[in-house]
Scaffold this motif. Structure first.
Motif, PDB file in Angstrom:
ATOM      1  N   GLU A  32       0.834  -1.205   0.000  1.00 13.41           N
ATOM      2  CA  GLU A  32       0.000   0.000   0.000  1.00 13.41           C
ATOM      3  C   GLU A  32       0.865   1.250   0.000  1.00 13.41           C
ATOM      4  N   ALA A  33       1.988   1.206   0.694  1.00 19.04           N
ATOM      5  CA  ALA A  33       2.867   2.373   0.800  1.00 19.04           C
ATOM      6  C   ALA A  33       3.485   2.725  -0.541  1.00 19.04           C
ATOM      7  N   ALA A  34       3.698   1.732  -1.399  1.00 17.76           N
ATOM      8  CA  ALA A  34       4.307   2.002  -2.700  1.00 17.76           C
ATOM      9  C   ALA A  34       3.452   2.947  -3.534  1.00 17.76           C
ATOM     10  N   ASP A  35       2.149   2.942  -3.296  1.00 15.50           N
ATOM     11  CA  ASP A  35       1.229   3.809  -4.027  1.00 15.50           C
ATOM     12  C   ASP A  35       0.958   5.120  -3.295  1.00 15.50           C
ATOM     13  N   ALA A  36       1.537   5.303  -2.130  1.00 15.79           N
ATOM     14  CA  ALA A  36       1.266   6.487  -1.316  1.00 15.79           C
ATOM     15  C   ALA A  36       1.895   7.741  -1.941  1.00 15.79           C
ATOM     16  N   PRO A  37       1.272   8.888  -1.716  1.00 13.14           N
ATOM     17  CA  PRO A  37       1.841  10.143  -2.241  1.00 13.14           C
ATOM     18  C   PRO A  37       3.038  10.593  -1.407  1.00 13.14           C
ATOM     19  N   HIS A  38       3.866  11.415  -2.013  1.00 17.12           N
ATOM     20  CA  HIS A  38       4.993  12.003  -1.290  1.00 17.12           C
ATOM     21  C   HIS A  38       4.462  13.045  -0.305  1.00 17.12           C
ATOM     22  N   LEU A  39       5.087  13.114   0.849  1.00 21.29           N
ATOM     23  CA  LEU A  39       4.706  14.105   1.852  1.00 21.29           C
ATOM     24  C   LEU A  39       5.062  15.496   1.340  1.00 21.29           C
ATOM     25  N   ASP A  40       4.114  16.397   1.427  1.00 23.04           N
ATOM     26  CA  ASP A  40       4.336  17.791   1.032  1.00 23.04           C
ATOM     27  C   ASP A  40       4.913  18.528   2.241  1.00 23.04           C
ATOM     28  N   GLU A  41       5.973  19.289   2.040  1.00 16.11           N
ATOM     29  CA  GLU A  41       6.580  20.044   3.145  1.00 16.11           C
ATOM     30  C   GLU A  41       5.598  21.040   3.757  1.00 16.11           C
ATOM     31  N   ALA A  46       3.636  17.967   8.607  1.00 15.05           N
ATOM     32  CA  ALA A  46       5.040  18.144   8.213  1.00 15.05           C
ATOM     33  C   ALA A  46       5.585  19.453   8.766  1.00 15.05           C
ATOM     34  N   VAL A  47       4.783  20.513   8.696  1.00 16.03           N
ATOM     35  CA  VAL A  47       5.204  21.815   9.227  1.00 16.03           C
ATOM     36  C   VAL A  47       5.406  21.727  10.735  1.00 16.03           C
ATOM     37  N   ALA A  48       4.467  21.079  11.425  1.00 14.20           N
ATOM     38  CA  ALA A  48       4.573  20.942  12.892  1.00 14.20           C
ATOM     39  C   ALA A  48       5.812  20.155  13.301  1.00 14.20           C
ATOM     40  N   MET A  49       6.193  19.176  12.474  1.00  6.64           N
ATOM     41  CA  MET A  49       7.356  18.342  12.782  1.00  6.64           C
ATOM     42  C   MET A  49       8.646  18.920  12.215  1.00  6.64           C
ATOM     43  N   GLY A  50       8.561  20.012  11.468  1.00  5.05           N
ATOM     44  CA  GLY A  50       9.747  20.617  10.878  1.00  5.05           C
ATOM     45  C   GLY A  50      10.342  19.785   9.765  1.00  5.05           C
ATOM     46  N   TYR A  51       9.502  18.986   9.081  1.00 11.52           N
ATOM     47  CA  TYR A  51       9.995  18.102   8.021  1.00 11.52           C
ATOM     48  C   TYR A  51      10.478  18.890   6.808  1.00 11.52           C
ATOM     49  N   ARG A  87      10.208   6.604   1.046  1.00 16.50           N
ATOM     50  CA  ARG A  87       9.794   5.477   1.868  1.00 16.50           C
ATOM     51  C   ARG A  87       8.784   5.902   2.910  1.00 16.50           C
ATOM     52  N   PRO A  88       8.018   4.937   3.436  1.00 14.69           N
ATOM     53  CA  PRO A  88       7.062   5.243   4.501  1.00 14.69           C
ATOM     54  C   PRO A  88       7.769   5.606   5.805  1.00 14.69           C
ATOM     55  N   CYS A  89       7.122   6.455   6.572  1.00 14.11           N
ATOM     56  CA  CYS A  89       7.612   6.863   7.888  1.00 14.11           C
ATOM     57  C   CYS A  89       6.488   6.645   8.886  1.00 14.11           C
ATOM     58  N   ASN A  90       6.815   6.120  10.046  1.00 15.68           N
ATOM     59  CA  ASN A  90       5.803   5.875  11.077  1.00 15.68           C
ATOM     60  C   ASN A  90       5.106   7.155  11.527  1.00 15.68           C
ATOM     61  N   LEU A  91       5.745   8.300  11.354  1.00 15.45           N
ATOM     62  CA  LEU A  91       5.174   9.570  11.818  1.00 15.45           C
ATOM     63  C   LEU A  91       4.175  10.181  10.840  1.00 15.45           C
ATOM     64  N   PHE A  92       4.264   9.784   9.572  1.00 19.01           N
ATOM     65  CA  PHE A  92       3.408  10.359   8.534  1.00 19.01           C
ATOM     66  C   PHE A  92       2.660   9.240   7.801  1.00 19.01           C
ATOM     67  N   PRO A  93       1.659   8.650   8.446  1.00 15.15           N
ATOM     68  CA  PRO A  93       0.948   7.525   7.845  1.00 15.15           C
ATOM     69  C   PRO A  93       0.331   7.892   6.493  1.00 15.15           C
ATOM     70  N   LYS A  95       1.843   8.507   3.742  1.00 20.71           N
ATOM     71  CA  LYS A  95       2.687   9.384   2.917  1.00 20.71           C
ATOM     72  C   LYS A  95       4.105   8.805   2.888  1.00 20.71           C
ATOM     73  N   LEU A  96       4.844   9.172   1.853  1.00 20.38           N
ATOM     74  CA  LEU A  96       6.240   8.767   1.732  1.00 20.38           C
ATOM     75  C   LEU A  96       7.138   9.969   1.965  1.00 20.38           C
ATOM     76  N   VAL A  97       8.258   9.746   2.632  1.00 18.57           N
ATOM     77  CA  VAL A  97       9.233  10.815   2.882  1.00 18.57           C
ATOM     78  C   VAL A  97      10.516  10.533   2.121  1.00 18.57           C
ATOM     79  N   ASP A  98      11.259  11.579   1.843  1.00 16.79           N
ATOM     80  CA  ASP A  98      12.539  11.444   1.146  1.00 16.79           C
ATOM     81  C   ASP A  98      13.559  10.875   2.112  1.00 16.79           C
ATOM     82  N   LYS A  99      14.328   9.896   1.644  1.00 20.74           N
ATOM     83  CA  LYS A  99      15.337   9.267   2.518  1.00 20.74           C
ATOM     84  C   LYS A  99      16.366  10.281   3.004  1.00 20.74           C
TER      85      LYS A  99
END
Length: 115
Positions: A32-41, A46-51, A87-93, A95-99
């Motif tokens: 399922e994660a392979a089809d997930a969208p990229h997290l938008d900054e 993402a803003v709250a976490m400073g991603y 890749r998936p991140c436990n903090l951003f269900p 969504k995918l984050v940049d490695k």
């Protein structure tokens, strides 16, 4: 025999079935994660976490939690296939984050090195 609806044999069977199902659940989550969208900054979480997508752009003077050499790829929260750029991140269900990204919740993965 016990009159209890959960005798030892039933409990053991259920526990084994649950243990067998765990790896299968992980495969479904990765598929399922392979089809997930990229997290938008600009995403509110993402803003709250400073991603940021590129940890090298973090201004350490403005973000005291940042440690040079810390990236999503060496964080304990990043999951998925090693080597994939997104890749998936436990903090951003969902969504995918940049490695090579980073956020304020970064924690060094056991056995990994900063740098």
């Amino acid at each position: 025999m016990s009159d209890s609806p959960l005798d030892r044999r039933t409990l053991l069977k259920s526990a084994i079935a649950g243990l067998v199902a765990l790896p299968c659940a992980g495969l479904v989550r990765e598929a399922e994660a392979a089809d997930a969208p990229h997290l938008d900054e600009k995403d509110p979480l993402a803003v709250a976490m400073g991603y940021v997508h590129d940890a090298k752009k973090v201004d350490a003077s403005k973000v005291p939690q940042y440690k040079p050499g810390s990236f999503c790829h060496n964080c304990v929260q990043l999951v998925g296939k090693e080597g994939d750029e997104w890749r998936p991140c436990n903090l951003f269900p969902g969504k995918l984050v940049d490695k090579d990204g980073w956020c304020k919740v970064w924690v060094l993965k056991p056995g990994a090195k900063v740098g």
